[in-house]
Design a protein around this motif. Structure first.
Motif, PDB file in Angstrom:
ATOM      1  N   SER A 181    -119.796 -24.522 -64.186  1.00 29.52           N
ATOM      2  CA  SER A 181    -119.107 -25.702 -63.410  1.00 29.52           C
ATOM      3  C   SER A 181    -117.719 -25.011 -63.176  1.00 29.52           C
ATOM      4  O   SER A 181    -116.782 -25.888 -63.562  1.00 29.52           O
ATOM      5  CB  SER A 181    -119.074 -26.965 -64.052  1.00 29.52           C
ATOM      6  OG  SER A 181    -118.375 -26.836 -65.497  1.00 29.52           O
ATOM      7  N   PRO A 194    -115.010 -22.895 -60.458  1.00 31.01           N
ATOM      8  CA  PRO A 194    -114.851 -22.079 -59.066  1.00 31.01           C
ATOM      9  C   PRO A 194    -115.220 -20.780 -59.173  1.00 31.01           C
ATOM     10  O   PRO A 194    -115.266 -20.044 -60.236  1.00 31.01           O
ATOM     11  CB  PRO A 194    -113.361 -22.314 -58.718  1.00 31.01           C
ATOM     12  CG  PRO A 194    -112.844 -23.104 -59.852  1.00 31.01           C
ATOM     13  CD  PRO A 194    -113.940 -23.278 -61.037  1.00 31.01           C
ATOM     14  N   ALA A 195    -115.865 -20.108 -58.170  1.00 34.81           N
ATOM     15  CA  ALA A 195    -116.410 -18.584 -58.089  1.00 34.81           C
ATOM     16  C   ALA A 195    -115.373 -17.778 -58.369  1.00 34.81           C
ATOM     17  O   ALA A 195    -115.586 -16.836 -59.356  1.00 34.81           O
ATOM     18  CB  ALA A 195    -116.820 -18.259 -56.635  1.00 34.81           C
ATOM     19  N   GLY A 196    -113.997 -18.028 -58.246  1.00 31.14           N
ATOM     20  CA  GLY A 196    -113.048 -17.130 -58.662  1.00 31.14           C
ATOM     21  C   GLY A 196    -112.606 -17.213 -59.978  1.00 31.14           C
ATOM     22  O   GLY A 196    -112.206 -16.192 -60.704  1.00 31.14           O
ATOM     23  N   THR A 204    -125.675 -20.957 -64.275  1.00 25.72           N
ATOM     24  CA  THR A 204    -125.054 -22.203 -63.598  1.00 25.72           C
ATOM     25  C   THR A 204    -123.933 -22.741 -64.292  1.00 25.72           C
ATOM     26  O   THR A 204    -123.886 -22.832 -65.662  1.00 25.72           O
ATOM     27  CB  THR A 204    -126.010 -23.318 -63.486  1.00 25.72           C
ATOM     28  OG1 THR A 204    -127.361 -22.805 -63.172  1.00 25.72           O
ATOM     29  CG2 THR A 204    -125.502 -24.609 -62.774  1.00 25.72           C
ATOM     30  N   LEU A 243    -118.883 -14.365 -67.847  1.00 22.07           N
ATOM     31  CA  LEU A 243    -120.359 -14.877 -67.701  1.00 22.07           C
ATOM     32  C   LEU A 243    -121.372 -14.155 -68.870  1.00 22.07           C
ATOM     33  O   LEU A 243    -122.033 -14.819 -69.571  1.00 22.07           O
ATOM     34  CB  LEU A 243    -120.867 -14.858 -66.348  1.00 22.07           C
ATOM     35  CG  LEU A 243    -120.309 -15.464 -65.379  1.00 22.07           C
ATOM     36  CD1 LEU A 243    -120.886 -15.081 -63.735  1.00 22.07           C
ATOM     37  CD2 LEU A 243    -120.281 -16.967 -65.656  1.00 22.07           C
ATOM     38  N   TYR A 269    -129.292 -15.371 -63.876  1.00 22.73           N
ATOM     39  CA  TYR A 269    -128.588 -16.200 -62.979  1.00 22.73           C
ATOM     40  C   TYR A 269    -128.062 -17.276 -63.956  1.00 22.73           C
ATOM     41  O   TYR A 269    -129.217 -17.699 -64.841  1.00 22.73           O
ATOM     42  CB  TYR A 269    -129.672 -17.024 -61.964  1.00 22.73           C
ATOM     43  CG  TYR A 269    -130.084 -16.030 -61.123  1.00 22.73           C
ATOM     44  CD1 TYR A 269    -129.405 -15.882 -59.867  1.00 22.73           C
ATOM     45  CD2 TYR A 269    -131.483 -15.546 -61.166  1.00 22.73           C
ATOM     46  CE1 TYR A 269    -129.989 -15.074 -58.851  1.00 22.73           C
ATOM     47  CE2 TYR A 269    -131.944 -14.730 -60.184  1.00 22.73           C
ATOM     48  CZ  TYR A 269    -131.171 -14.281 -58.837  1.00 22.73           C
ATOM     49  OH  TYR A 269    -131.611 -13.561 -58.162  1.00 22.73           O
ATOM     50  N   ALA A 275    -115.222 -17.650 -62.534  1.00 26.86           N
ATOM     51  CA  ALA A 275    -116.084 -17.014 -63.242  1.00 26.86           C
ATOM     52  C   ALA A 275    -116.264 -15.820 -62.970  1.00 26.86           C
ATOM     53  O   ALA A 275    -117.094 -15.324 -62.205  1.00 26.86           O
ATOM     54  CB  ALA A 275    -117.505 -17.944 -62.778  1.00 26.86           C
ATOM     55  N   GLN A 276    -115.814 -14.841 -63.831  1.00 30.05           N
ATOM     56  CA  GLN A 276    -115.824 -13.294 -63.790  1.00 30.05           C
ATOM     57  C   GLN A 276    -116.951 -13.114 -64.365  1.00 30.05           C
ATOM     58  O   GLN A 276    -117.426 -13.377 -65.421  1.00 30.05           O
ATOM     59  CB  GLN A 276    -114.563 -12.742 -64.288  1.00 30.05           C
ATOM     60  CG  GLN A 276    -113.154 -13.135 -63.731  1.00 30.05           C
ATOM     61  CD  GLN A 276    -113.328 -12.869 -62.033  1.00 30.05           C
ATOM     62  OE1 GLN A 276    -113.668 -11.740 -61.639  1.00 30.05           O
ATOM     63  NE2 GLN A 276    -112.932 -13.784 -61.266  1.00 30.05           N
ATOM     64  N   PRO A 277    -117.686 -11.778 -64.112  1.00 30.36           N
ATOM     65  CA  PRO A 277    -118.937 -11.360 -64.507  1.00 30.36           C
ATOM     66  C   PRO A 277    -118.879 -11.056 -65.951  1.00 30.36           C
ATOM     67  O   PRO A 277    -119.536 -11.327 -66.829  1.00 30.36           O
ATOM     68  CB  PRO A 277    -119.191 -10.008 -63.583  1.00 30.36           C
ATOM     69  CG  PRO A 277    -118.475 -10.319 -62.355  1.00 30.36           C
ATOM     70  CD  PRO A 277    -117.227 -10.961 -62.703  1.00 30.36           C
TER      71      PRO A 277
END
Length: 102
Positions: free
Chosen positions: A8, A10-12, A6, A19, A4, A14-16
């Protein structure tokens, strides 16, 4: 394994793959500097806990690690032991008008 993170973003945004790259970069920092400070220089065992002492000693440790790395030392523990036996060399380097690396 589930990890997991964290961030800051937007979800779009933050691509895997991104990350994973960021997580590996964080561990690279942890392994490259903090491990040396914790294990080789025994930072966690240090007794300075108040005032400016902790920050001053952390700066000195970072300076020592940076000094050895700038001299191309791959093993900071070995370089530190060698420097402990030749402390006048370090003093000469720090106080010289024209510091050189060896």
């Amino acid at each position: 394994e589930t990890a997991y993170l964290t961030v800051s973003l937007p979800a779009g945004a933050a691509q895997p793959a991104d990350l994973g790259t960021w997580a590996r970069a964080e561990w690279h920092i942890e392994n490259r500097l903090h491990y040396v400070r914790d294990v080789t220089l025994r930072e966690d065992a240090h007794q300075a806990r108040t005032g400016n002492g902790p920050a001053v000693f952390a700066t000195l440790r970072n300076t020592a690690v940076g000094y050895h790395r700038s001299n191309g030392e791959p093993n900071i523990a070995r370089a530190t032991r060698r420097a402990n036996r030749r402390s006048t060399d370090l003093i000469d380097t720090v106080t010289s008008s024209y510091p050189t690396t060896q």
